[in-house]
Write a protein that holds these residues in place. Sequence first.
Motif, PDB file in Angstrom:
ATOM      1  N   MET A 281      26.441 -24.601   9.371  1.00 42.74           N
ATOM      2  CA  MET A 281      26.731 -23.261   8.857  1.00 42.74           C
ATOM      3  C   MET A 281      26.804 -23.284   7.330  1.00 42.74           C
ATOM      4  SD  MET A 281      26.486 -21.689  11.585  1.00 42.74           S
ATOM      5  CE  MET A 281      26.696 -20.042  10.874  1.00 42.74           C
ATOM      6  N   ALA A 282      27.387 -24.341   6.799  1.00 39.77           N
ATOM      7  CA  ALA A 282      27.525 -24.454   5.343  1.00 39.77           C
ATOM      8  C   ALA A 282      26.155 -24.581   4.680  1.00 39.77           C
ATOM      9  CB  ALA A 282      28.404 -25.650   4.987  1.00 39.77           C
TER      10      ALA A 282
ATOM     11  N   GLY B  49      18.137 -19.529   8.081  1.00 38.21           N
ATOM     12  CA  GLY B  49      18.665 -19.825   6.750  1.00 38.21           C
ATOM     13  C   GLY B  49      17.879 -19.131   5.668  1.00 38.21           C
ATOM     14  N   ALA B  50      17.879 -19.731   4.480  1.00 47.85           N
ATOM     15  CA  ALA B  50      17.215 -19.154   3.315  1.00 47.85           C
ATOM     16  C   ALA B  50      15.735 -19.521   3.368  1.00 47.85           C
ATOM     17  CB  ALA B  50      17.848 -19.700   2.042  1.00 47.85           C
TER      18      ALA B  50
ATOM     19  N   GLN C  48      24.682 -27.595  -2.445  1.00 44.73           N
ATOM     20  CA  GLN C  48      24.494 -26.655  -3.550  1.00 44.73           C
ATOM     21  C   GLN C  48      23.030 -26.474  -3.903  1.00 44.73           C
ATOM     22  OE1 GLN C  48      27.057 -27.268  -6.968  1.00 44.73           O
ATOM     23  NE2 GLN C  48      28.221 -25.621  -5.989  1.00 44.73           N
TER      24      GLN C  48
ATOM     25  N   LEU D  72      23.305 -23.534   5.689  1.00 47.20           N
ATOM     26  CA  LEU D  72      22.410 -22.375   5.849  1.00 47.20           C
ATOM     27  C   LEU D  72      22.506 -21.400   4.678  1.00 47.20           C
ATOM     28  CD1 LEU D  72      22.702 -21.568   9.672  1.00 47.20           C
ATOM     29  CD2 LEU D  72      20.780 -22.617   8.458  1.00 47.20           C
ATOM     30  N   GLU D  73      23.590 -21.474   3.898  1.00 50.41           N
ATOM     31  CA  GLU D  73      23.752 -20.504   2.803  1.00 50.41           C
ATOM     32  C   GLU D  73      22.656 -20.633   1.752  1.00 50.41           C
ATOM     33  OE1 GLU D  73      27.547 -19.857   1.206  1.00 50.41           O
ATOM     34  OE2 GLU D  73      28.544 -19.908   3.166  1.00 50.41           O
ATOM     35  N   THR D  74      22.394 -21.888   1.343  1.00 48.58           N
ATOM     36  CA  THR D  74      21.317 -22.085   0.361  1.00 48.58           C
ATOM     37  C   THR D  74      20.137 -22.819   0.972  1.00 48.58           C
ATOM     38  OG1 THR D  74      22.406 -24.103  -0.318  1.00 48.58           O
ATOM     39  CG2 THR D  74      22.810 -22.157  -1.674  1.00 48.58           C
TER      40      THR D  74
END
Lengths: 372, 372
Positions: free
Chosen positions: A193-194, A111-112, A169, A196-198
Amino acid sequence: MHDRRSGTTTLTDAQRLDWLRLIRSDNVGPRTFRSLLNHFGDARSALERLPDLARRGGAARPGRICSEADARAEFEAARKIGVSLVASGEAGYPPRLAVLDDAPPLLAVRGAPEILMRPMIAIVGSRNASGAGLKFAGQLARDLGDAGFAIISGLARGIDQAAHRASLQSGTVAVLAGGHDRIYPPEHEDLLMALLETGGAISEMPLGHGPRAHDFPRRNRLISGAALGVVIVEAAHRSGSLITARMAAEQGREVFAVPGSPLDPRAAGTNDLIKQGATLITEAADVINAVEPIMGRPISLGAGEEDGEPVIFEPDTGDRARIVDLLGPSPVSLDDLIRMSGASPAVVRTVLLELELAGRLERHGGGLVSLI
Amino acid sequence: MHDRRSGTTTLTDAQRLDWLRLIRSDNVGPRTFRSLLNHFGDARSALERLPDLARRGGAARPGRICSEADARAEFEAARKIGVSLVASGEAGYPPRLAVLDDAPPLLAVRGAPEILMRPMIAIVGSRNASGAGLKFAGQLARDLGDAGFAIISGLARGIDQAAHRASLQSGTVAVLAGGHDRIYPPEHEDLLMALLETGGAISEMPLGHGPRAHDFPRRNRLISGAALGVVIVEAAHRSGSLITARMAAEQGREVFAVPGSPLDPRAAGTNDLIKQGATLITEAADVINAVEPIMGRPISLGAGEEDGEPVIFEPDTGDRARIVDLLGPSPVSLDDLIRMSGASPAVVRTVLLELELAGRLERHGGGLVSLI
């Protein structure tokens, strides 16, 4: 290499490979890993001495040592799904987690990466949560996220899920009980998966490791250990979240509990925690007020064994026999063993290490050990 | 006459009449009553000196002194409805109440007298209670009653009513904000009659006194004062039950609060109390464990003015003027007045008494006074 001024370490590729081989070898847990590094100075020397130590500790047959090929294969498989193996003390390793005496030497991180350096609050609770509990968990996660905290939890059904979803978010961290390719529960793959974006996901387990029952409490120590404090939102008597609360307290983390009616069985555990000294919270401000003074302080080392110069010591046969005699199935402290055996601390530590590598020793919290 | 060995007092009929006249006279509250008795040795002497003291305190017109005829009439009316006037320190006066510095000198008592000598737990809370709150209050009252405690409360709708009803068999005490013939709310007259069989009702107000808004917080100090501890079952923010909790804390009584969901506005007050240090309880055992150690201890005097030998002191005009100058609308402590005026404690006390009897002084908790 450890840079005492910046407080961060950076491993060479060769060192990282040795670290992975050592922690993936039989009978080597995070505490043993640390003892071995202290004794032998580096993972390569420790790997070379493992068979000999285990034999002296009385191993019936030698434990498996992770091969260079297996370690390389794990690095390669991890790379393919975007997982890095970050060493304790390296940038990108959660700083509060790094100071635990059973911190994973290498953490599989996805992730980030910057999310793991943020101050974190853990939000956990019942899988079988009430509507009110789910709503409260979401509201709290949103408010703490807006206040700049990363929300860390266990990706479970119920409270964990509500906390992750509400902080997608602002950034949230999932701690996995199995490998990164063995998500549990499987229906939360989308949530993972959602986030991991932020946010991020971390695991100490190798790829391919499916989580078993005893992996969950083990995983829970990472949730509390990485956080400033843990909020238990709903928990029945004897629920798993209470184990996380106990670990948090042992790690010196703040324990927060959300109260509920005495007639609501899903509040029995949290009300009990408050009776035992946890801080009652009803809103994000309660959490923030409690952790703000801690955030200012430098992160201190846990109560574990001190990092000293490497000490390589050969116990004589008499010492070894005397120390083994003092051990039994009841946990005993290192201090007591030193006092009762009359041997030097270095000798006692070495004998314990040998026994551990032979699979004959169990380490408990607080420096206690017992024979298996 | 006070018997220091048994710890109880018994008044003669003439003394009881004087006590009633004194406490029913204008500007004489429980604290002034006590000061007067300390100064003049007995109520009769105090009654004789009242007009003179009030004049020296600067009364515009003399306050009304309760006549012997009015006092006799109150005794007679009380007798007719089975109400006795029991003096502080007499057998039948709740022992914990007697040690408060604002304990009513005479308590109008109705019902089974022995109930007031039992260890008591107060249960109070919202008039507008939830079904769960009412159920919990009933269960708690029943369990504490079975454990031998008398349940004391305010006869109000909601939690009070549930607590009284559930302890009708074991014994419960209602504290009235008005006189015994002015029951509030009127629809609880039946509940009152039912509880008098094994329990009791107490009031410090004269017969015929209809309760007004400010009588309720005043009454609440008797609920908490007579009890070992106070349980707040449900309370919204800024509810009347929180005043009882504050008084209980000031009186050194245990404060217990029942937790609830942060999403339930009727738990906002109780959750706040726990944040401020009240003990979270979910069952009778929590209360019993907390009060058991206190029950063993002898009942100690409160932090009020000490009972000393009567001191009759005539302040000179200079002292009086200096002390009055130091007073204003902001509360100031007796200690500060003594220090700043340079007058002796006895002089300061006498001047304050004069001002009080002139209706010019207000006494606050903690020995603070201000000019009206």
